[in-house]
Design a protein around this motif. Sequence first.
Motif, PDB file in Angstrom:
ATOM      1  N   ARG A 126      67.629  31.068  75.933  1.00  0.00           N
ATOM      2  CA  ARG A 126      69.268  30.544  76.048  1.00  0.00           C
ATOM      3  C   ARG A 126      69.721  30.349  74.502  1.00  0.00           C
ATOM      4  O   ARG A 126      70.836  29.832  74.395  1.00  0.00           O
ATOM      5  N   GLY A 127      68.858  30.489  73.338  1.00  0.00           N
ATOM      6  CA  GLY A 127      69.300  29.960  72.341  1.00  0.00           C
ATOM      7  C   GLY A 127      69.407  28.259  71.888  1.00  0.00           C
ATOM      8  O   GLY A 127      69.882  27.857  72.803  1.00  0.00           O
ATOM      9  N   GLY A 128      69.025  28.003  70.779  1.00  0.00           N
ATOM     10  CA  GLY A 128      69.065  26.561  70.759  1.00  0.00           C
ATOM     11  C   GLY A 128      67.727  25.957  70.532  1.00  0.00           C
ATOM     12  O   GLY A 128      66.543  26.453  70.882  1.00  0.00           O
ATOM     13  N   TYR A 129      67.725  24.846  70.092  1.00  0.00           N
ATOM     14  CA  TYR A 129      66.373  23.851  69.897  1.00  0.00           C
ATOM     15  C   TYR A 129      66.756  22.480  70.351  1.00  0.00           C
ATOM     16  O   TYR A 129      67.511  21.836  69.684  1.00  0.00           O
ATOM     17  N   GLY A 130      66.026  22.086  71.358  1.00  0.00           N
ATOM     18  CA  GLY A 130      66.499  20.921  72.227  1.00  0.00           C
ATOM     19  C   GLY A 130      65.373  19.922  72.129  1.00  0.00           C
ATOM     20  O   GLY A 130      64.310  20.135  71.428  1.00  0.00           O
ATOM     21  N   TRP A 131      65.348  18.992  72.975  1.00  0.00           N
ATOM     22  CA  TRP A 131      64.239  17.844  73.136  1.00  0.00           C
ATOM     23  C   TRP A 131      63.185  18.569  73.561  1.00  0.00           C
ATOM     24  O   TRP A 131      61.941  18.092  73.008  1.00  0.00           O
ATOM     25  N   ASN A 132      63.241  19.238  74.510  1.00  0.00           N
ATOM     26  CA  ASN A 132      61.710  19.948  74.949  1.00  0.00           C
ATOM     27  C   ASN A 132      61.134  20.690  73.729  1.00  0.00           C
ATOM     28  O   ASN A 132      59.934  20.607  73.504  1.00  0.00           O
ATOM     29  N   GLU A 133      61.769  21.410  73.249  1.00  0.00           N
ATOM     30  CA  GLU A 133      61.240  22.353  71.992  1.00  0.00           C
ATOM     31  C   GLU A 133      60.795  21.373  70.808  1.00  0.00           C
ATOM     32  O   GLU A 133      59.701  21.421  70.230  1.00  0.00           O
ATOM     33  N   LEU A 134      61.580  20.294  70.685  1.00  0.00           N
ATOM     34  CA  LEU A 134      61.081  19.243  69.499  1.00  0.00           C
ATOM     35  C   LEU A 134      59.750  18.531  70.103  1.00  0.00           C
ATOM     36  O   LEU A 134      59.062  18.547  69.317  1.00  0.00           O
ATOM     37  N   CYS A 135      59.704  18.340  71.426  1.00  0.00           N
ATOM     38  CA  CYS A 135      58.433  17.710  71.779  1.00  0.00           C
ATOM     39  C   CYS A 135      57.218  18.611  71.741  1.00  0.00           C
ATOM     40  O   CYS A 135      56.201  18.236  71.697  1.00  0.00           O
ATOM     41  N   GLU A 136      57.484  19.888  71.665  1.00  0.00           N
ATOM     42  CA  GLU A 136      56.388  20.846  71.749  1.00  0.00           C
ATOM     43  C   GLU A 136      55.954  21.148  70.065  1.00  0.00           C
ATOM     44  O   GLU A 136      54.934  21.783  70.008  1.00  0.00           O
ATOM     45  N   THR A 137      56.780  20.710  69.245  1.00  0.00           N
ATOM     46  CA  THR A 137      56.525  20.919  67.917  1.00  0.00           C
ATOM     47  C   THR A 137      55.411  20.173  67.514  1.00  0.00           C
ATOM     48  O   THR A 137      54.905  19.212  67.747  1.00  0.00           O
ATOM     49  N   GLU A 138      54.258  20.937  66.641  1.00  0.00           N
ATOM     50  CA  GLU A 138      53.192  20.492  66.396  1.00  0.00           C
ATOM     51  C   GLU A 138      53.043  19.514  65.122  1.00  0.00           C
ATOM     52  O   GLU A 138      53.844  20.237  64.218  1.00  0.00           O
ATOM     53  N   ILE A 139      52.383  18.834  64.911  1.00  0.00           N
ATOM     54  CA  ILE A 139      52.319  17.924  63.535  1.00  0.00           C
ATOM     55  C   ILE A 139      50.971  17.495  63.121  1.00  0.00           C
ATOM     56  O   ILE A 139      50.306  17.142  64.176  1.00  0.00           O
ATOM     57  N   LYS A 140      50.411  17.376  62.114  1.00  0.00           N
ATOM     58  CA  LYS A 140      49.010  17.091  61.872  1.00  0.00           C
ATOM     59  C   LYS A 140      49.291  15.821  60.948  1.00  0.00           C
ATOM     60  O   LYS A 140      50.049  15.821  59.661  1.00  0.00           O
ATOM     61  N   LEU A 141      48.698  14.751  61.228  1.00  0.00           N
ATOM     62  CA  LEU A 141      48.906  13.422  60.506  1.00  0.00           C
ATOM     63  C   LEU A 141      47.896  12.979  59.621  1.00  0.00           C
ATOM     64  O   LEU A 141      46.456  13.184  60.013  1.00  0.00           O
ATOM     65  N   PRO A 142      48.118  12.563  58.431  1.00  0.00           N
ATOM     66  CA  PRO A 142      47.121  11.865  57.629  1.00  0.00           C
ATOM     67  C   PRO A 142      46.758  10.407  58.311  1.00  0.00           C
ATOM     68  O   PRO A 142      47.482   9.797  59.187  1.00  0.00           O
ATOM     69  N   SER A 143      45.915   9.705  57.551  1.00  0.00           N
ATOM     70  CA  SER A 143      45.686   8.336  58.044  1.00  0.00           C
ATOM     71  C   SER A 143      46.872   7.405  57.745  1.00  0.00           C
ATOM     72  O   SER A 143      47.853   7.789  56.915  1.00  0.00           O
ATOM     73  N   LEU A 144      47.071   6.088  58.427  1.00  0.00           N
ATOM     74  CA  LEU A 144      48.180   5.304  58.116  1.00  0.00           C
ATOM     75  C   LEU A 144      48.042   5.002  56.694  1.00  0.00           C
ATOM     76  O   LEU A 144      49.321   4.788  56.197  1.00  0.00           O
ATOM     77  N   GLU A 145      46.987   4.607  56.155  1.00  0.00           N
ATOM     78  CA  GLU A 145      46.931   4.215  54.809  1.00  0.00           C
ATOM     79  C   GLU A 145      47.717   5.295  53.919  1.00  0.00           C
ATOM     80  O   GLU A 145      48.450   4.950  52.807  1.00  0.00           O
ATOM     81  N   GLU A 146      47.264   6.680  54.139  1.00  0.00           N
ATOM     82  CA  GLU A 146      47.778   7.593  53.365  1.00  0.00           C
ATOM     83  C   GLU A 146      49.337   7.941  53.751  1.00  0.00           C
ATOM     84  O   GLU A 146      50.214   8.170  52.708  1.00  0.00           O
ATOM     85  N   GLN A 147      49.687   7.648  55.049  1.00  0.00           N
ATOM     86  CA  GLN A 147      51.152   7.701  55.182  1.00  0.00           C
ATOM     87  C   GLN A 147      51.880   6.677  54.449  1.00  0.00           C
ATOM     88  O   GLN A 147      52.911   6.922  53.910  1.00  0.00           O
ATOM     89  N   ARG A 148      51.282   5.210  54.294  1.00  0.00           N
ATOM     90  CA  ARG A 148      52.004   4.173  53.691  1.00  0.00           C
ATOM     91  C   ARG A 148      52.112   4.721  52.152  1.00  0.00           C
ATOM     92  O   ARG A 148      53.469   4.377  51.746  1.00  0.00           O
ATOM     93  N   LYS A 149      51.161   5.243  51.706  1.00  0.00           N
ATOM     94  CA  LYS A 149      51.279   5.824  50.037  1.00  0.00           C
ATOM     95  C   LYS A 149      52.550   6.605  50.030  1.00  0.00           C
ATOM     96  O   LYS A 149      53.182   6.565  48.918  1.00  0.00           O
TER      97      LYS A 149
END
Length: 381
Positions: free
Chosen positions: A126-149
């Motif tokens: 249908r075209g568009g990027y909505g809430w469902n698409e945002l929630c399906e987006t993948e992310i890889k996280l560093p440690s909290l300490e690295e995030q703070r830095k």
Amino acid sequence: MKLNYKLGELIRNIYVKNKDLHCNNLKGLSMTKEFRASTSNIVGTDLSKYKIVAYKQFACDFMSAIRVHKMPIAFNSEMEEILVSPAYAVFEVIDENIILPEYLMMWFRRSEFDRYADFRSDAAIRGGYGWNELCETEIKLPSLEEQRKKVQAYKTITDRIELKKKINDNLEATLTAIFKKMFIEDNTISFCNKKLYELTETIDNRGKTPPNNNIETPYPLIEIASLRTDGRIATYRNCSKFVTEEVYNSWFRSGHPKQKDILMSTVGSLAELKLFWGDKGSIAQNIVAFRCYDNNLPMYLYQYLLRKQHELAAYEIGSVQASIKVSQVIEYDIAIPPKELLDSFDKISTQLTELIYQNEADIDVCHKLSDTLLQRLTLQD
């Protein structure tokens, strides 16, 4: 600690209406992923239907991704609540022991995220990027300490940007006040009137777009986005198109702007005015430059035209896209003060504008540093 997530595991939708009308701090979302003052006429509008964005919450305009190829997302880092359109999505981080909201906002600022949202918008049935698409987006996280830095490093850079902006805002206010005191409040001055065309020549390369691409060169193509900003100097970091040295030297029939030329937009956002400062840059579609015959006139003329901006914009000829005729603008009457006052104002304003330019150059460097830092987040993904 789990490193790979979908955003839907980290954020939750928030839907709090302004039912009791306690908040009137209405904001919009900018393409730079910040809250901006709303331009909407809210007279007679029922603000009880608008959404509240509390401290450390996000607002997102999903409808813009497919139109402008960017995802406007802003983060409320202030304690004051913000009011946004009911069409926007509001959300927050579920657990700050997993991801810092400030780090997530950095992640959203990456150009890679905008490209991904743009791709998903085109790919959707249908075209568009909505809430469902945002929630399906993948992310890889560093440690909290690295995030703070990373958050602290980014904050150090952005704090310097804000400091330089405030300094420039004060310099701009000082110049405006000096102009007003010298030429508006003093009723003893005798002015003479001249047409704009008697005072300037016009640098006009409109009519055909020069060969260009988005690969950065020392020769930016200045477009309206570089004029539609705060301050008096064209913003080079908003340039997204560049020409080669060969095109720069051979293509532009009227030549190029020179320092102290006054740039004016003629299509779309009308009569946006900026001073050209520096030594490289080209103009073509939708922008002309006015070059003063008198070397001591440009700083006064810029300030004068800025005060009359609404009158210049009124030269709109009425077409599918708003535009003004330069041939009409150059007939505009300019009140010219005595030469000694022009000389005095030119000296003061040139010095302060040079300081503004140096601060803008520092801001440009900081933006490049912040972009580099954001790109490095991808190494974690």
